[in-house]
Structure formats: structure tokens, C-alpha cells
Scaffold this motif. Structure first.
Motif, PDB file in Angstrom:
ATOM      1  N   TRP A 143       0.465 -11.071  -1.782  1.00  0.00           N
ATOM      2  CA  TRP A 143       0.726  -9.669  -2.103  1.00  0.00           C
ATOM      3  C   TRP A 143      -0.431  -9.044  -2.865  1.00  0.00           C
ATOM      4  O   TRP A 143      -0.661  -7.825  -2.767  1.00  0.00           O
ATOM      5  CB  TRP A 143       2.012  -9.545  -2.935  1.00  0.00           C
ATOM      6  CG  TRP A 143       3.265  -9.708  -2.142  1.00  0.00           C
ATOM      7  CD1 TRP A 143       4.118 -10.764  -2.156  1.00  0.00           C
ATOM      8  CD2 TRP A 143       3.815  -8.773  -1.192  1.00  0.00           C
ATOM      9  NE1 TRP A 143       5.175 -10.556  -1.285  1.00  0.00           N
ATOM     10  CE2 TRP A 143       5.008  -9.345  -0.684  1.00  0.00           C
ATOM     11  CE3 TRP A 143       3.425  -7.519  -0.731  1.00  0.00           C
ATOM     12  CZ2 TRP A 143       5.808  -8.700   0.269  1.00  0.00           C
ATOM     13  CZ3 TRP A 143       4.216  -6.863   0.214  1.00  0.00           C
ATOM     14  CH2 TRP A 143       5.383  -7.454   0.703  1.00  0.00           C
ATOM     15  N   ASP A 144      -1.181  -9.845  -3.630  1.00  0.00           N
ATOM     16  CA  ASP A 144      -2.321  -9.301  -4.364  1.00  0.00           C
ATOM     17  C   ASP A 144      -3.433  -8.832  -3.434  1.00  0.00           C
ATOM     18  O   ASP A 144      -4.340  -8.109  -3.860  1.00  0.00           O
ATOM     19  CB  ASP A 144      -2.883 -10.352  -5.329  1.00  0.00           C
ATOM     20  CG  ASP A 144      -1.980 -10.554  -6.531  1.00  0.00           C
ATOM     21  OD1 ASP A 144      -1.184  -9.646  -6.826  1.00  0.00           O
ATOM     22  OD2 ASP A 144      -2.062 -11.620  -7.168  1.00  0.00           O
ATOM     23  N   HIS A 145      -3.382  -9.241  -2.170  1.00  0.00           N
ATOM     24  CA  HIS A 145      -4.379  -8.815  -1.188  1.00  0.00           C
ATOM     25  C   HIS A 145      -3.877  -7.654  -0.348  1.00  0.00           C
ATOM     26  O   HIS A 145      -4.510  -7.291   0.642  1.00  0.00           O
ATOM     27  CB  HIS A 145      -4.768  -9.988  -0.279  1.00  0.00           C
ATOM     28  CG  HIS A 145      -5.508 -11.075  -0.989  1.00  0.00           C
ATOM     29  ND1 HIS A 145      -6.877 -11.095  -1.125  1.00  0.00           N
ATOM     30  CD2 HIS A 145      -5.061 -12.175  -1.643  1.00  0.00           C
ATOM     31  CE1 HIS A 145      -7.241 -12.162  -1.809  1.00  0.00           C
ATOM     32  NE2 HIS A 145      -6.154 -12.840  -2.135  1.00  0.00           N
ATOM     33  N   THR A 146      -2.749  -7.099  -0.722  1.00  0.00           N
ATOM     34  CA  THR A 146      -2.197  -5.936  -0.024  1.00  0.00           C
ATOM     35  C   THR A 146      -2.212  -4.739  -0.975  1.00  0.00           C
ATOM     36  O   THR A 146      -2.325  -4.917  -2.191  1.00  0.00           O
ATOM     37  CB  THR A 146      -0.746  -6.198   0.439  1.00  0.00           C
ATOM     38  OG1 THR A 146       0.112  -6.234  -0.705  1.00  0.00           O
ATOM     39  CG2 THR A 146      -0.646  -7.519   1.192  1.00  0.00           C
ATOM     40  N   PRO A 147      -2.074  -3.519  -0.452  1.00  0.00           N
ATOM     41  CA  PRO A 147      -2.102  -2.341  -1.331  1.00  0.00           C
ATOM     42  C   PRO A 147      -0.750  -1.958  -1.909  1.00  0.00           C
ATOM     43  O   PRO A 147      -0.609  -0.896  -2.496  1.00  0.00           O
ATOM     44  CB  PRO A 147      -2.624  -1.243  -0.393  1.00  0.00           C
ATOM     45  CG  PRO A 147      -2.119  -1.635   0.953  1.00  0.00           C
ATOM     46  CD  PRO A 147      -2.133  -3.141   0.974  1.00  0.00           C
ATOM     47  N   PHE A 148       0.260  -2.813  -1.758  1.00  0.00           N
ATOM     48  CA  PHE A 148       1.584  -2.403  -2.230  1.00  0.00           C
ATOM     49  C   PHE A 148       2.356  -3.583  -2.819  1.00  0.00           C
ATOM     50  O   PHE A 148       2.045  -4.737  -2.578  1.00  0.00           O
ATOM     51  CB  PHE A 148       2.418  -1.769  -1.101  1.00  0.00           C
ATOM     52  CG  PHE A 148       2.206  -2.379   0.251  1.00  0.00           C
ATOM     53  CD1 PHE A 148       1.351  -1.791   1.163  1.00  0.00           C
ATOM     54  CD2 PHE A 148       2.860  -3.553   0.615  1.00  0.00           C
ATOM     55  CE1 PHE A 148       1.142  -2.359   2.406  1.00  0.00           C
ATOM     56  CE2 PHE A 148       2.659  -4.117   1.853  1.00  0.00           C
ATOM     57  CZ  PHE A 148       1.792  -3.527   2.758  1.00  0.00           C
ATOM     58  N   LEU A 149       3.370  -3.244  -3.647  1.00  0.00           N
ATOM     59  CA  LEU A 149       4.337  -4.169  -4.246  1.00  0.00           C
ATOM     60  C   LEU A 149       3.746  -5.197  -5.217  1.00  0.00           C
ATOM     61  O   LEU A 149       4.399  -6.177  -5.556  1.00  0.00           O
ATOM     62  CB  LEU A 149       5.133  -4.905  -3.156  1.00  0.00           C
ATOM     63  CG  LEU A 149       5.934  -4.036  -2.177  1.00  0.00           C
ATOM     64  CD1 LEU A 149       6.756  -4.927  -1.245  1.00  0.00           C
ATOM     65  CD2 LEU A 149       6.845  -3.062  -2.909  1.00  0.00           C
ATOM     66  N   ASP A 150       2.515  -4.989  -5.686  1.00  0.00           N
ATOM     67  CA  ASP A 150       1.929  -5.961  -6.610  1.00  0.00           C
ATOM     68  C   ASP A 150       1.506  -5.353  -7.942  1.00  0.00           C
ATOM     69  O   ASP A 150       1.036  -6.064  -8.831  1.00  0.00           O
ATOM     70  CB  ASP A 150       0.719  -6.659  -5.965  1.00  0.00           C
ATOM     71  CG  ASP A 150      -0.385  -5.677  -5.574  1.00  0.00           C
ATOM     72  OD1 ASP A 150      -0.128  -4.458  -5.593  1.00  0.00           O
ATOM     73  OD2 ASP A 150      -1.502  -6.135  -5.264  1.00  0.00           O
ATOM     74  N   ASN A 151       1.676  -4.048  -8.110  1.00  0.00           N
ATOM     75  CA  ASN A 151       1.218  -3.407  -9.350  1.00  0.00           C
ATOM     76  C   ASN A 151       1.968  -3.915 -10.578  1.00  0.00           C
ATOM     77  O   ASN A 151       1.373  -4.196 -11.615  1.00  0.00           O
ATOM     78  CB  ASN A 151       1.373  -1.887  -9.243  1.00  0.00           C
ATOM     79  CG  ASN A 151       0.387  -1.269  -8.274  1.00  0.00           C
ATOM     80  OD1 ASN A 151      -0.536  -1.926  -7.819  1.00  0.00           O
ATOM     81  ND2 ASN A 151       0.595  -0.009  -7.938  1.00  0.00           N
TER      82      ASN A 151
END
Length: 373
Positions: A143-151
Motif C-alpha cells: 500500500w505504501d507504493h500506491t497513492p491511496f489508503l496509506d496516509n
């Protein structure tokens, strides 16, 4: 002439429509195949499959909800304690018995803020990094390599970094008289628990076997810090509120923030993509969480070293430091952009956050310099 222009745009839109249609058909194809397979099965097969599907939908619904809703998020939560008005440092006697021995002593505000921050992370909110769906990723992609759901996960890790630093310093220097007395067992346990891996679930494949999940271990650290403060309040343990200990603590915090500033600088200078840099939000929200945590921890530090603050006339400098924290924590963009510093369409939020981190660090070093005179 006008007809040819209209024909040109019609051709473009028709071609675009065909491309979108083919993409939609490719996405829908596996779902249609699954639906056809499911429809042709016996109900004894359909029932467990349907239950598994509903369970998966429920888990993803809960996961998405937890990543998007930040319960009790408040950058000014520590202000209710009014630490700047506290006059007695941590460990100082507040009341005395008939024979003159201390009956109650001042508990530690650093420990208190560390408790509140950890409670915010694992009790008031779900700890995202160890949730099973976060560990599984987005179709196998972290998820850290995606632009969503990791903030939220990165924000929580930043807060946790500040708490970890506080527990280390409590064990090594602050909770021991001149660093030579025995280590407080509760503080030792709290430090050990806060160093536990941030992504542990109930089971691990390497090493293979059951594990204690991360939130449970951090809850144990809350109990350890609470027990330390209880001991301190009845004067059965110590807090060494000396100027050199404060200077050393501030040195460690400044070093921690310096490392974060370097991470922000490296990402800002060597990567681009503006709104399309999928790792920029990770760096930004980790730094934001770290500032959120240190804002509270250093407010507690001011209370625990009230004697030193007064003797060295550090009140105005500390007020300015807290003001820098508040300014930095006002930066909460909906979408994190890592654009060029002179760009006007895609801003550079990483460079902006890095600037505020350095301002905070500079103010900490200024206080440290006064203590060093």
C-alpha cells in the motif's frame, strides 16, 4: 472547413470510447466468468462462497473506513493540560507527611503525553500497519507504493517515532538519578514494548508461528508508563530534571528531525511527478505525524523541566518553538504533490514540510545553545 473539424473530433471521441469500452470489458471479464461459474454451482457450494465474499466485503469496508476516518485527531490536544503554567518539575515533592518526608510528587508530563499519543494510535484508532488487509497490499502491491489508503499508517508511524524516542530517553537518562541509579523496571518494559515491530499480526511466516499483534504490545507500554507515573506520584522512583539531561534530550530530538528533513529533501530533489508521485504522501505524513508527536512530547518536556525553564529564562524561546509546531501542523493538503519548487500547477508539499521541520529543529537547537552556556 467546419465539417472537417467536427469530423476530426468525432473520430477522436469515437476512438476514445472504443478504448474505454475495451478496458471496461477487460476489467469486467473475470467478474463475469466468476458470476457465471457461481450461478451454475449447487447451493451447498454457493453458500460458503457467498459467505466468504460477504466477509471479504465487510473486511474491506472496515479497512477503508479505518484508513479514512481519523478519530480524535486534534493538533492542539495537548493544550488542555496547560503545561506552560506548571511550576513544579517532574519528581518534585508536592505534599509532605508529618515527619517532613514527601507524600506526593509531580508525575511526568513526558510519560503522560506518550501515553496519550499511544492511546490515540491503538485504542481510539485502529493501528493500520498491522491490519491483515494492509499487509496483503493492493493485489500484492505494498500500500505504501500506491497513492491511496496509506496516509494514516504513515502518520501513525511518525507519531510512534516520537513516542519511541521519549521512552528511550526516559530509560537512559531521565528516569535515573544522574544516570547511575538502577533502571526503572516499568520504563525498561515500556521501551522494550515500544520497540516492537510496527507491522506484526497474529501470525507470521518468517519466523513461522503465532505472534502477539502490534497494538497489544503498545497497549502494554501504556500500562508500563502509567505504572511509572504512579510510582513517581507517590515518590517511590525518580525523575532527574537537570539542565544537562534536558540538553541531551533536545539533542536527540533535533537529530531525529534532522534525519526526517534529509528524507524529505532526498525525495523532493531526486523524484518528481507532482500529484503522481505515489511515495510523496508517505514521506509527508510520516513527517507530519512526527511533528504531531513531538509537539506534545516537548510540551510535556517543558512541564517536566519547569525548574530549568525558569532558571534559564527559556519561556519565550519555548513559546516560539510551540508556535512553530502549530504553524507546521496547519499544513494538511488533500493531495500531496511533489512538484518543482518553482512550479505553479503542481506545488511541492515535501519542500514546504521540510522547511517547517528545519524551523522546528532550528528552534530546538537555539534552546539547546542557551542550555550549553
Amino acid at each position: 472547413m467546419l465539417d472537417s473539424v467536427i469530423t476530426f473530433f468525432e473520430t477522436i471521441f469515437l476512438s476514445l470510447g472504443r478504448v474505454i469500452g475495451r478496458i471496461a470489458a477487460a476489467i469486467a471479464w473475470p467478474f463475469l466468468r466468476i458470476a457465471n461459474w457461481f450461478r451454475d454451482r449447487h447451493w451447498m457450494v454457493q453458500a460458503p462462497v457467498a459467505l466468504a465474499f460477504l466477509l471479504l466485503v465487510g473486511l474491506y469496508g472496515y479497512f477503508i473506513w479505518q484508513t479514512q476516518v481519523w478519530t480524535n485527531f486534534n493538533t492542539s490536544f495537548v493544550d488542555v493540560h496547560k503545561y506552560s503554567t506548571r511550576e513544579a518539575p517532574a519528581g518534585a515533592a508536592l505534599t509532605a507527611k508529618a515527619d517532613g518526608s514527601p507524600q506526593t510528587c509531580q508525575p511526568s508530563a513526558i510519560a503522560e503525553t506518550a501515553i496519550e499519543l499511544t492511546d490515540f494510535n491503538v485504542n481510539q484508532n485502529a493501528w493500520i500497519s498491522s491490519m491483515i488487509l494492509y499487509k496483503l497490499g493492493f493485489f500484492g502491491v505494498d500500500w505504501d507504493h500506491t497513492p491511496f489508503l496509506d496516509n494514516k499508517a504513515n502518520f501513525q508511524r511518525g507519531v510512534n517515532e516520537a513516542v519511541r524516542r521519549a521512552t528511550v530517553e526516559l530509560v537512559d537518562t531521565l528516569g535515573r538519578m544522574r544516570g547511575t541509579s538502577g533502571i526503572n523496571n516499568n520504563l525498561q518494559s515500556a521501551r522494550s514494548n515500544m520497540q516492537y515491530g510496527e507491522d506484526k499480526w497474529y501470525w507470521s511466516t518468517s519466523p513461522f508461528g503465532p505472534l502477539t499483534p502490534t497494538p497489544s504490545v503498545y497497549r502494554a507500554a501504556i500500562k508500563d508508563l502509567t505504572n511509572f507515573n504512579k510510582e513517581l506520584s507517590v515518590c517511590t522512583t525518580t525523575f532527574d530534571a537537570r539542565a544537562d539531561n534536558l540538553r541531551e534530550f533536545l539533542d536527540r530530538v533535533a537529530s531525529s528531525l534532522g534525519s526526517t528533513s534529509d528524507i524529505l529533501r532526498e525525495r523532493s530533489e531526486n523524484y518528481g511527478g507532482g500529484w503522481f508521485d505515489t511515495r510523496a504522501d508517505d514521506r509527508f505524513w510520516f513527517a507530519f505525524g512526527q511533528l504531531y508527536g513531538y509537539n506534545a512530547i516537548l510540551a510535556g518536556t517543558r512541564a517536566d523541566f519547569a525548574n530549568v525553564i525558569k532558571e534559564r529564562n527559556l519561556g519565550p524561546l519555548w513559546d516560539r518553538l510551540q508556535g512553530q509546531f502549530k504553524s507546521a501542523l496547519k499544513i494538511q493538503p488533500a493531495i500531496i504533490s511533489n512538484g518543482a519548487e518553482d512550479g505553479w500547477i503542481m506545488p511541492t508539499h515535501l519542500a514546504t514540510m521540510g522547511f517547517y521541520v528545519l524551523r522546528v529543529r532550528s528552534n530546538i537547537q537555539e534552546i539547546r545553545d542557551v542550555l550549553d552556556r
